[in-house]
Enzyme design. Structure first.
Site, PDB file in Angstrom:
ATOM      1  N   ASN A 161      57.889  41.110  20.070  1.00 60.67           N
ATOM      2  CA  ASN A 161      57.247  41.181  18.769  1.00 60.67           C
ATOM      3  C   ASN A 161      57.333  39.832  18.054  1.00 60.67           C
ATOM      4  O   ASN A 161      58.002  38.900  18.515  1.00 60.67           O
ATOM      5  CB  ASN A 161      57.893  42.295  17.940  1.00 60.67           C
ATOM      6  CG  ASN A 161      56.927  42.908  16.949  1.00 60.67           C
ATOM      7  OD1 ASN A 161      56.048  42.236  16.422  1.00 60.67           O
ATOM      8  ND2 ASN A 161      57.082  44.194  16.694  1.00 60.67           N
ATOM      9  N   HIS A 202      77.753  25.613  22.344  1.00 64.68           N
ATOM     10  CA  HIS A 202      78.139  24.231  22.100  1.00 64.68           C
ATOM     11  C   HIS A 202      79.647  24.075  22.248  1.00 64.68           C
ATOM     12  O   HIS A 202      80.406  25.015  22.057  1.00 64.68           O
ATOM     13  CB  HIS A 202      77.666  23.793  20.713  1.00 64.68           C
ATOM     14  CG  HIS A 202      76.186  23.895  20.563  1.00 64.68           C
ATOM     15  ND1 HIS A 202      75.324  22.970  21.097  1.00 64.68           N
ATOM     16  CD2 HIS A 202      75.406  24.837  19.981  1.00 64.68           C
ATOM     17  CE1 HIS A 202      74.084  23.326  20.834  1.00 64.68           C
ATOM     18  NE2 HIS A 202      74.107  24.463  20.161  1.00 64.68           N
ATOM     19  N   GLY A 247      64.675  45.051  15.703  1.00 59.74           N
ATOM     20  CA  GLY A 247      64.369  43.834  14.972  1.00 59.74           C
ATOM     21  C   GLY A 247      65.598  43.121  14.452  1.00 59.74           C
ATOM     22  O   GLY A 247      66.549  43.738  13.981  1.00 59.74           O
ATOM     23  N   LYS A 259      78.911  41.279  23.945  1.00 56.37           N
ATOM     24  CA  LYS A 259      79.473  41.787  25.201  1.00 56.37           C
ATOM     25  C   LYS A 259      78.423  42.620  25.915  1.00 56.37           C
ATOM     26  O   LYS A 259      77.464  43.101  25.301  1.00 56.37           O
ATOM     27  CB  LYS A 259      80.712  42.650  24.929  1.00 56.37           C
ATOM     28  CG  LYS A 259      81.854  41.869  24.332  1.00 56.37           C
ATOM     29  CD  LYS A 259      83.057  42.744  24.100  1.00 56.37           C
ATOM     30  CE  LYS A 259      84.167  41.876  23.499  1.00 56.37           C
ATOM     31  NZ  LYS A 259      85.309  42.634  23.087  1.00 56.37           N
ATOM     32  N   ARG A 267      78.683  47.692  18.808  1.00 58.98           N
ATOM     33  CA  ARG A 267      79.629  48.640  19.413  1.00 58.98           C
ATOM     34  C   ARG A 267      78.869  49.859  19.896  1.00 58.98           C
ATOM     35  O   ARG A 267      77.873  50.254  19.269  1.00 58.98           O
ATOM     36  CB  ARG A 267      80.650  49.081  18.363  1.00 58.98           C
ATOM     37  CG  ARG A 267      81.564  47.994  17.880  1.00 58.98           C
ATOM     38  CD  ARG A 267      82.490  48.543  16.763  1.00 58.98           C
ATOM     39  NE  ARG A 267      83.225  47.495  16.121  1.00 58.98           N
ATOM     40  CZ  ARG A 267      82.762  46.750  15.115  1.00 58.98           C
ATOM     41  NH1 ARG A 267      81.567  46.943  14.651  1.00 58.98           N
ATOM     42  NH2 ARG A 267      83.518  45.809  14.585  1.00 58.98           N
TER      43      ARG A 267
END
Length: 187
Positions: free
Chosen positions: A85, A115, A142, A166, A180
């Site tokens: 989108n 970085h 979104g 994760k 989570r």
């Protein structure tokens, strides 16, 4: 023979992003992205031809709304019926593979680069590229952010605004910052 910074980037090793070869690749991507974003939808179709040629692999029926941004494009692999989108950003210093039937909501961001934590080395452009793999039939809401090194399993759902740090199991529903598990997808 010494590996080039591009070779190091592809191998997941520390590399400097401030070299001419990588800047040239980013400039090619900027031009393709500009073409895609500037074209009238009727002329662009599913995606601008320059963007299609840029990607590592892309199915014929992938649809990418404008605006879109990527850093290299060459590391992006999109399966059949993938939908991105408006406002999606993929910073693809590492491989980004998105499976068939997956949908990304507006303003989803995928960041492969990490970085260096040492300020001096970071100032020298040192970073490491971590791949992102998103399975088939995944729905990413979104504004979600997917960090490098993450794999999202088939059929998973990522809630809007989530930050995925994760791996997400196949069929899981995750949300939050950091994301989570909430439950399994019910069919």
């Amino acid at each position: 023979m010494t590996a080039s910074e591009r070779d190091k980037m592809a191998a997941g090793e520390w590399y400097s992003c401030l070299v001419d070869e990588l800047e040239a690749l980013r400039m090619t991507a900027r031009n393709a992205v500009h073409q895609h974003n500037a074209m009238a939808p009727i002329e662009r179709g599913n995606m601008a031809s320059a963007l299609r040629v840029l990607f590592g692999a892309v199915a014929d029926d992938v649809f990418i709304e404008a605006p879109f941004h990527c850093s290299y494009g060459i590391n992006i692999h999109l399966g059949a019926r993938v939908y991105l989108n408006a406002g999606c950003t993929i910073l693809d210093s590492g491989r980004v593979a998105i499976g068939a039937g997956t949908m990304l909501g507006p303003n989803v961001q995928i960041y492969c680069a990490e970085h260096h934590r040492d300020a001096v080395l970071r100032g020298q452009g040192l970073e490491v590229a971590k791949p992102v793999t998103i399975g088939a039939d995944v729905w990413i809401g979104g504004g979600a952010i997917i960090l490098g090194g993450v794999t999202i399993g088939d059929g998973a759902i990522v809630g809007a605004g989530s930050v995925v740090t994760k791996d997400v199991a196949a069929g899981a529903v995750v949300a939050g910052n950091p994301a989570r598990p909430l439950r399994r997808v019910s069919t």
